[in-house]
Design an enzyme around this catalytic site. Structure first.
Site, short mmCIF file in Angstrom:
data_model
loop_
_atom_site.label_atom_id
_atom_site.label_comp_id
_atom_site.label_asym_id
_atom_site.label_seq_id
_atom_site.Cartn_x
_atom_site.Cartn_y
_atom_site.Cartn_z
N TRP A 83 51.79 26.78 56.23
CA TRP A 83 51.63 28.32 56.38
C TRP A 83 50.65 28.37 57.41
CZ3 TRP A 83 48.03 31.84 54.89
CH2 TRP A 83 48.16 33.11 54.66
N ARG A 143 56.66 27.46 47.65
CA ARG A 143 55.32 27.61 48.11
C ARG A 143 55.18 28.78 49.29
NH1 ARG A 143 50.92 23.83 47.05
NH2 ARG A 143 51.06 22.80 45.21
N ASN A 174 46.27 20.05 54.52
CA ASN A 174 46.22 21.40 53.92
C ASN A 174 44.83 21.62 53.79
OD1 ASN A 174 48.59 21.15 53.49
ND2 ASN A 174 48.56 20.80 51.09
N GLY A 175 44.51 22.99 54.04
CA GLY A 175 42.74 23.62 53.77
C GLY A 175 42.60 24.24 55.24
N CYS A 192 50.92 25.39 52.03
CA CYS A 192 51.20 24.27 52.97
C CYS A 192 51.43 23.13 51.45
CB CYS A 192 50.04 23.75 53.58
SG CYS A 192 49.60 24.99 54.84
N HIS A 249 41.26 64.05 43.99
CA HIS A 249 40.25 63.62 44.88
C HIS A 249 40.53 63.04 46.00
CE1 HIS A 249 37.39 64.76 41.49
NE2 HIS A 249 38.35 64.13 40.68
N LYS A 262 53.30 31.16 48.03
CA LYS A 262 53.47 31.15 46.76
C LYS A 262 51.92 30.63 46.12
CE LYS A 262 55.17 31.84 42.55
NZ LYS A 262 55.22 33.13 42.18
N LYS A 280 54.08 44.99 44.31
CA LYS A 280 55.50 44.20 44.18
C LYS A 280 56.27 44.88 45.26
CE LYS A 280 55.26 40.86 41.47
NZ LYS A 280 53.74 40.82 42.21
N GLU A 326 50.19 46.86 40.11
CA GLU A 326 50.90 45.73 39.99
C GLU A 326 52.52 46.27 40.48
OE1 GLU A 326 52.90 41.97 39.88
OE2 GLU A 326 50.95 42.61 40.24
N GLU A 341 55.15 43.80 48.64
CA GLU A 341 55.30 42.49 49.03
C GLU A 341 56.66 42.20 49.64
OE1 GLU A 341 52.91 39.40 46.22
OE2 GLU A 341 54.13 40.78 45.17
#
Length: 622
Positions: A74, A27, A108-109, A2, A518, A617, A499, A495, A502
């Site tokens: 967001w 963001r 925000n929060g 946000c 395993h 973001k 990616k 990573e 995402e």
């Protein structure tokens, strides 16, 4: 996540509010809105589309005024819908007939006690039109308002539990905006030149680029009163009382607007190709290995520690996981890596001689900041951050810092921030090795030579893009993928899987290759591509055996192999050869083709590469 922009000005402030929101779009958000004081009433426009569409609505409805607030949301509490979008207005029992309300607020929060506050306010006659925790704050301020907005906000903050940054104005007090913060970032901008006397609020100094470079970073518990020609900052003490506070005004040269895409299709592609420069810039001031690269007093701190604790989230967690291998093998120092969002909610064994290292692209990651404060509360006061924003909360909270110079990263999926974090962590490894007597002059010279060659080496990897594009066409038709790595390349496999999921929305998992037998081997079929990171290191022969296990089950392998690894392409085994083996720094090279694979697969599937669904973001809430 946000974004907040607010202002008190002699002129129509709406263009600045809109431009600020555009600068914060990177963001991630799912709704946006603006509210102003206009003709003695509150006016607003909200949208679940992009800021550009909001701007059109504002022009159509002729929304304008000198006092206003704006927000990109967001979604946390309540679906992405117009009625949940900010700004929120109060709807109290004493509202004037036909009035839009008295209090306008953005936030925000997360307010953790919103349910109990909502119940109390409903009992007092307040009507709720959203599912958000934010509307609770607007009604609470309205309930406590008695002619002085600053007093009402200060008293409201005493009732709030959780994290917040808020900007508020009142119908009955034109030319006044109140801001407050606790656990979420908020900055004050001081107008200069033709905007002298104007004052601004934002969640990020970037939102005010081109408007003012005079920035005050508000601290925990601050409440700020913005009026024309006047700013008043107060801070809450432990007893809940407010007193005047002085804060330093800094000159901050933020980036004025989003970077140009140039020849690239998306910001993510641009940022992947900016990595050689970002790495070179991050190394620009490094002429030798020294603890002082991390700040004054670093030598004495490094001399008196006997372990390292790394705290991070997401991609930054994987950079920390890679650094663990370096720190233990080169600096010979015991290292643990914790997911920040988990660390403070479990019992751990504190060691005051631990160096606590936080990693964050934005420096505002709420989970990581909270974990850092928790570590300090346990007596671990030696702190260092590797961060891309020198003015961030993380940098201000830590004793020492290494500032990477990746520049603004707009794509939600981190690329150049990750590789520059690895560079900073490798420098930390060498500095600790030097202090602990594990780095000879010859070794230092060799490592510095390798670091300085990194930009050229990464450029050579980027030249593999056409081969990766060919692979991406195969991946675009899949719904699952498996990534394998061994040793310090296992976090790179993690990573790579992150990616892919995402931005392409393909389900992907990563495992140490030795763990195939395993459990994960049960998943392997011709429909499950298996991506393997295969550097020519001590684990290569073991890795080759793991590849044979996949082939024997009909799995299709896609291998990024060093040129001298003697892995040849054959039916069901596809190989892209890396330009060179790069020793300890090999993870920085091997992650680049994984970034390209995710990017081009997402392009082939037609997803929103720079703004993937449900993601933000900068994660500034838990």
């Amino acid at each position: 996540m946000c974004g907040i922009v607010g202002a008190v000005s002699k002129k129509n402030i709406v263009p600045i509010l809109i431009e600020g929101l555009k600068r914060l779009e990177y963001r991630g958000y799912d709704s946006c809105g603006v509210a102003v004081h206009q003709d003695g009433e509150l006016r607003r426009a909200r949208s679940t589309a992009r800021v550009a569409e909001l701007d059109v609505n504002i022009a159509t409805d002729k929304v304008q005024g000198g006092t206003g607030i704006a927000h990109t949301r967001w979604a946390t509490h309540g679906a992405p819908a117009v009625h949940n979008a900010h700004p929120h207005f109060s709807h109290g029992p004493k509202a004037r007939e036909g009035s839009a309300g008295r209090i306008a607020l953005v936030h925000n929060g997360i307010i953790e006690n919103h349910d109990e506050l909502r119940a109390e306010l409903i009992a007092k006659g307040y009507a709720f039109t959203s599912q958000t925790d934010t509307e609770v704050i607007a009604h609470l301020v309205d309930h406590l308002y008695d002619g002085d907005l600053l007093d009402a906000v200060q008293r409201a903050c005493l009732h709030l539990k959780g994290a917040y940054a808020i900007a508020v104005f009142c119908r009955d007090e034109p030319n006044r905006v109140i801001g407050a913060r606790e656990g979420s970032p908020l900055v004050l901008g001081i107008g200069t030149g033709d905007r002298a006397g104007d004052h601004f609020l934002a969640s990020d100094a970037m939102a005010l680029a081109g408007v003012t470079d005079q920035i005050v970073y508000l601290e925990e518990g601050d409440v700020v009163d913005l009026q024309l020609g006047k700013v008043w900052i107060t801070q809450r003490n432990a007893e809940g009382r407010y007193a005047a506070a002085q804060r330093e005004v800094r000159t901050v040269h933020a980036h004025s607007g989003a970077a140009e895409l140039g020849p690239y299709r998306h910001y993510m592609q641009k940022e992947i190709f900016e990595q050689p420069k970002a790495i070179a810039d991050t190394l620009d001031a490094v002429n030798g290995i020294s603890p002082e690269l991390f700040g004054d007093g670093a030598y004495s701190i490094f001399k008196n520690i006997d372990s390292v604790l790394i705290l991070a989230c997401g991609t930054s967690y994987y950079s920390g996981s890679t650094a663990k291998y370096w720190l233990e093998s080169i600096a010979k120092i015991p290292t643990s890596v914790e997911i920040a969002s988990e660390y403070r909610y479990r019992d751990s064994v504190p060691n005051p001689r631990t160096l606590v290292v936080t990693i964050s692209q934005s420096g505002e990651t709420a989970d990581t900041i909270a974990a850092l404060k928790h570590a300090r509360s346990l007596g671990m006061t030696h702190t260092l951050t590797v961060c891309n924003v020198s003015t961030s909360a993380m940098v201000r909270e830590c004793e020492l810092a290494y500032i990477t110079r990746a520049g603004v990263e707009i794509g939600v999926a981190s690329t150049k921030a990750f590789t520059t974090q690895l560079v900073g962590l490798f420098l930390l490894t060498l500095a600790l090795a030097q202090v602990r007597g594990h780095l000879s002059d010859e070794q230092e010279a060799e490592h510095l030579k390798a670091l300085r060659h990194l930009p050229v080496a990464v450029q050579a990897v980027l030249a593999l893009e056409p081969q990766v594009i060919a692979w991406s066409e195969e991946f675009a038709r899949k719904e699952n993928a498996l990534f394998l790595g061994r040793g310090l390349h296992y976090p790179i496999a993690l990573e790579g899987a992150l990616k892919l999921k995402e931005i392409s929305y393909i389900h992907a998992e990563a495992y140490p290759a030795g763990e195939l037998k395993h459990g994960p081997l049960a998943l392997v079929t011709a429909a499950m591509p298996v991506v393997t990171v295969a550097p020519n290191d001590a684990l290569l022969e073991k890795l080759k055996s793991n590849l044979q296990e996949v082939r024997a089950r009909g799995g299709e392998l896609f291998v990024f192999a060093d040129g001298d690894s003697r892995i040849e392409s054959s039916e069901g085994l596809h190989v892209i050869r890396m330009p060179e083996h790069y020793g300890a720094l090999s993870p920085i090279l091997h992650v680049v083709p994984l970034q390209l694979l995710a990017y081009h697969t997402a392009c082939a599937r037609g997803t929103d590469v720079d703004k993937p669904r449900n993601l933000a973001k900068s994660v500034t809430v838990e």
